[in-house]
Scaffold this active site. Sequence first.
Site, PDB file in Angstrom:
ATOM      1  N   LYS A 116     -62.711   6.635  38.804  1.00 58.43           N
ATOM      2  CA  LYS A 116     -63.727   6.535  37.763  1.00 58.43           C
ATOM      3  C   LYS A 116     -64.400   5.166  37.723  1.00 58.43           C
ATOM      4  O   LYS A 116     -65.595   5.054  37.462  1.00 58.43           O
ATOM      5  CB  LYS A 116     -63.107   6.890  36.407  1.00 58.43           C
ATOM      6  CG  LYS A 116     -62.756   8.370  36.288  1.00 58.43           C
ATOM      7  CD  LYS A 116     -62.171   8.693  34.938  1.00 58.43           C
ATOM      8  CE  LYS A 116     -61.950  10.196  34.783  1.00 58.43           C
ATOM      9  NZ  LYS A 116     -61.085  10.761  35.795  1.00 58.43           N
ATOM     10  N   GLY A 164     -58.885  16.366  33.206  1.00 64.58           N
ATOM     11  CA  GLY A 164     -58.204  17.349  32.380  1.00 64.58           C
ATOM     12  C   GLY A 164     -57.538  16.773  31.146  1.00 64.58           C
ATOM     13  O   GLY A 164     -56.619  17.373  30.597  1.00 64.58           O
ATOM     14  N   GLY A 165     -57.991  15.593  30.699  1.00 61.69           N
ATOM     15  CA  GLY A 165     -57.413  14.993  29.501  1.00 61.69           C
ATOM     16  C   GLY A 165     -56.106  14.255  29.732  1.00 61.69           C
ATOM     17  O   GLY A 165     -55.528  13.717  28.791  1.00 61.69           O
ATOM     18  N   HIS A 208     -69.500  16.601  24.216  1.00 60.53           N
ATOM     19  CA  HIS A 208     -69.194  16.629  25.649  1.00 60.53           C
ATOM     20  C   HIS A 208     -70.097  17.699  26.267  1.00 60.53           C
ATOM     21  O   HIS A 208     -69.867  18.891  26.067  1.00 60.53           O
ATOM     22  CB  HIS A 208     -67.716  16.973  25.832  1.00 60.53           C
ATOM     23  CG  HIS A 208     -67.267  16.987  27.258  1.00 60.53           C
ATOM     24  ND1 HIS A 208     -66.008  16.588  27.641  1.00 60.53           N
ATOM     25  CD2 HIS A 208     -67.885  17.360  28.406  1.00 60.53           C
ATOM     26  CE1 HIS A 208     -65.890  16.721  28.949  1.00 60.53           C
ATOM     27  NE2 HIS A 208     -67.027  17.196  29.429  1.00 60.53           N
ATOM     28  N   HIS A 235     -57.833  16.089  24.173  1.00 64.16           N
ATOM     29  CA  HIS A 235     -58.810  15.763  25.221  1.00 64.16           C
ATOM     30  C   HIS A 235     -58.930  16.873  26.261  1.00 64.16           C
ATOM     31  O   HIS A 235     -59.432  16.631  27.366  1.00 64.16           O
ATOM     32  CB  HIS A 235     -58.469  14.431  25.902  1.00 64.16           C
ATOM     33  CG  HIS A 235     -58.354  13.283  24.959  1.00 64.16           C
ATOM     34  ND1 HIS A 235     -59.410  12.798  24.223  1.00 64.16           N
ATOM     35  CD2 HIS A 235     -57.274  12.545  24.590  1.00 64.16           C
ATOM     36  CE1 HIS A 235     -59.008  11.802  23.466  1.00 64.16           C
ATOM     37  NE2 HIS A 235     -57.717  11.628  23.656  1.00 64.16           N
ATOM     38  N   GLU A 275     -70.322  15.211  34.125  1.00 68.98           N
ATOM     39  CA  GLU A 275     -69.979  15.255  32.707  1.00 68.98           C
ATOM     40  C   GLU A 275     -70.581  14.054  31.985  1.00 68.98           C
ATOM     41  O   GLU A 275     -70.477  12.918  32.451  1.00 68.98           O
ATOM     42  CB  GLU A 275     -68.458  15.279  32.537  1.00 68.98           C
ATOM     43  CG  GLU A 275     -67.810  16.456  33.252  1.00 68.98           C
ATOM     44  CD  GLU A 275     -66.402  16.729  32.752  1.00 68.98           C
ATOM     45  OE1 GLU A 275     -65.944  16.022  31.841  1.00 68.98           O
ATOM     46  OE2 GLU A 275     -65.776  17.659  33.274  1.00 68.98           O
ATOM     47  N   ARG A 296     -65.536  19.722  42.114  1.00 68.30           N
ATOM     48  CA  ARG A 296     -64.930  21.040  42.342  1.00 68.30           C
ATOM     49  C   ARG A 296     -65.591  22.043  41.416  1.00 68.30           C
ATOM     50  O   ARG A 296     -66.440  21.692  40.601  1.00 68.30           O
ATOM     51  CB  ARG A 296     -63.435  20.979  42.021  1.00 68.30           C
ATOM     52  CG  ARG A 296     -63.158  20.415  40.621  1.00 68.30           C
ATOM     53  CD  ARG A 296     -61.704  20.484  40.229  1.00 68.30           C
ATOM     54  NE  ARG A 296     -61.380  19.677  39.064  1.00 68.30           N
ATOM     55  CZ  ARG A 296     -61.622  20.016  37.805  1.00 68.30           C
ATOM     56  NH1 ARG A 296     -62.213  21.168  37.540  1.00 68.30           N
ATOM     57  NH2 ARG A 296     -61.278  19.238  36.802  1.00 68.30           N
TER      58      ARG A 296
END
Length: 667
Positions: A116, A164-165, A208, A235, A275, A296
Amino acid sequence: MFKKILIANRGEIACRVAATARRMAIRTVAVYSDADANANHVRACDESVYLGGSAPKDSYLRWEKILEAAKATGAEAVHPGYGFLSENEEFAQACADAGLVFIGPPPSAIKAMGLKAESKQLMEKAGVPLVPGYHGHDQDPALLQREADRIGYPALIKASAGGGGKGMRVVEKSADFAAALASCQREAINSFGDDAVLIEKYVQRPRHIEIQVFGDTHGDCVYLFERDCSVQRRHQKVLEEAPAPGMTEAMRAEMGAAAVAAAKAVNYVGAGTVEFIVEQRDGGAMNFFFMEMNTRLQVEHPVTEAITGLDLVEWQLRVASGEPLPLKQGELKIHGHAIEARICAENPDNNFLPATGTLQVYRKPQATAFERSAVRIDDGVREGGEISPFYDSMIAKLIVHGATRDEALARLDAALAQTHIVGVQTNVQFLRGVLATESFAKANLDTALIERERAVLFDREPLGLPLAAAASIARTLLDERATNTQGPFSQRDGWRSLGTTARIFAFEFRGETQTATLRYLHDGALTLDVGGVSGPLVMGRLPGGQIELAFNGGRHRIDVYERQGAAHVFADQGATRIAAIDRLAHAGDSQAEGGRLTAPMPGKVVSFAVKAGDKVAKGQPLAVMEAMKMEHTIAAPADGTVDELMFAPGEQVTEGAELLRMVATAA
């Protein structure tokens, strides 16, 4: 086009890929673990290859075994699904080195977007808006603390390699930063093998919103509109919908262009999702910032399929085989509104702890055709199957489509009401509660919606004692009528030649013992007195086993499933559980055990924060467990002293296992 592909995944996504491949006359190879030897995805494919033990590290993450399976079966390409190896650039490169097509982006794109911090730097160069934060390489805890203090609180700690949080913590004040960082890094190393983090300003009232992008090997890239995924717990997404409520054409075009710019910056190929975190301002204005790119197919891709009428897995297969994108940007249109609900094995009233067990009952709403379907169910389980602790807690995805958002909402609630699951705790009733909130109904969306509506979402009882007891008693009486066919003297209908007779039923309902009195009148009528409600009880069985029940001024069509001494009652307005009590068997209450702290679910003991002899205060963290890829903290229920630790860090434990003993301080 490929003749055979291997699906390097499990569960509903493997079944989903197999369905499209079958429609395209492409043969499929499944892989499976010990826990999945009889799983649906194995049956859905033409061939299957055993990988190893139940834990992902012993099976679905063993990419060398997957490559061997692909070669042995003659597969030409590998579809990674989502999760597991889907965003692993080493696996993608290994596929290429083995002469296999990886049905996804090139390894370089996965690498560029996988970390990230580096991806934020790349997006800044591409002109994509970013949230203020620290994305540097220096991971010294003191530096990270200073950066968080500089950015301001609340701040967000996020695993650089995460998704995935997992590996994510919101920190409200500086004093909490060090503990949150340690927990975040521990979860990150367990989930992704990398404990690097980034720090960002935590946006207030955030939405989001993500953009589905698709690139091909000919340099073209398009966006297939947006999905709103704001409704989240821990999340992780709960409900997703498309298009995003309140989205203007101008903002859609701006976000779409930014997403395509992000994809082109890494020469992206295949399906991906960019996102964005969207900041809502007074007056309805919204600013958006790049959050991350998932390289993905997403769990929520069916809502995009529903509003576009497209099969995104087919697009993946065509692009991976070298074909150009099937449509240009101007040819893509939005039709109606779609919503997806993730049905998970978890307990919403206990901090969404994951649950395990056998699907003793698994009844689904009737699905319609795939193309822009009114109701669609994507799952990889069946009645009688096991929900194990080794994988994600999601049981199924329920997707609906309507001409408008209101129509889609009504359709989703009706479909959830027809979803009957017994044997494992689920979030189905919680999902229905979310749909009924004023916030969701009016599209007042942000990532704090669940917390904001906490008062009406948790500890809900949709049916109440009178209806639950009436349903259980009706099921009992109807079963007695069906089995007592040996003549009038064997009947258990309470008939007397004179007067009335009464029958007492005892129940356990929501942790309390309750009683109900059923009276048989001389004319054959029945009356029921329970929970302060008294009145006639009329019942009958409909074709298919459903019960029609009239009581307390209402008529209901209900389904009652009796399993292990409990009646599981499903009605239009909700579902509940009520257990019959044998009063003779339960004469004399057993003494409750004290001083024990047990595992709330099966999983692994990560660490203990205390040792024998330590004095602890109520609410103090004692131990950390990991299950279904999430960490859970066990806290002291009262002040006291730790007596004994029953396990060592790293050990697997079953649900209810005693983790440690403590002696409570005398009041």
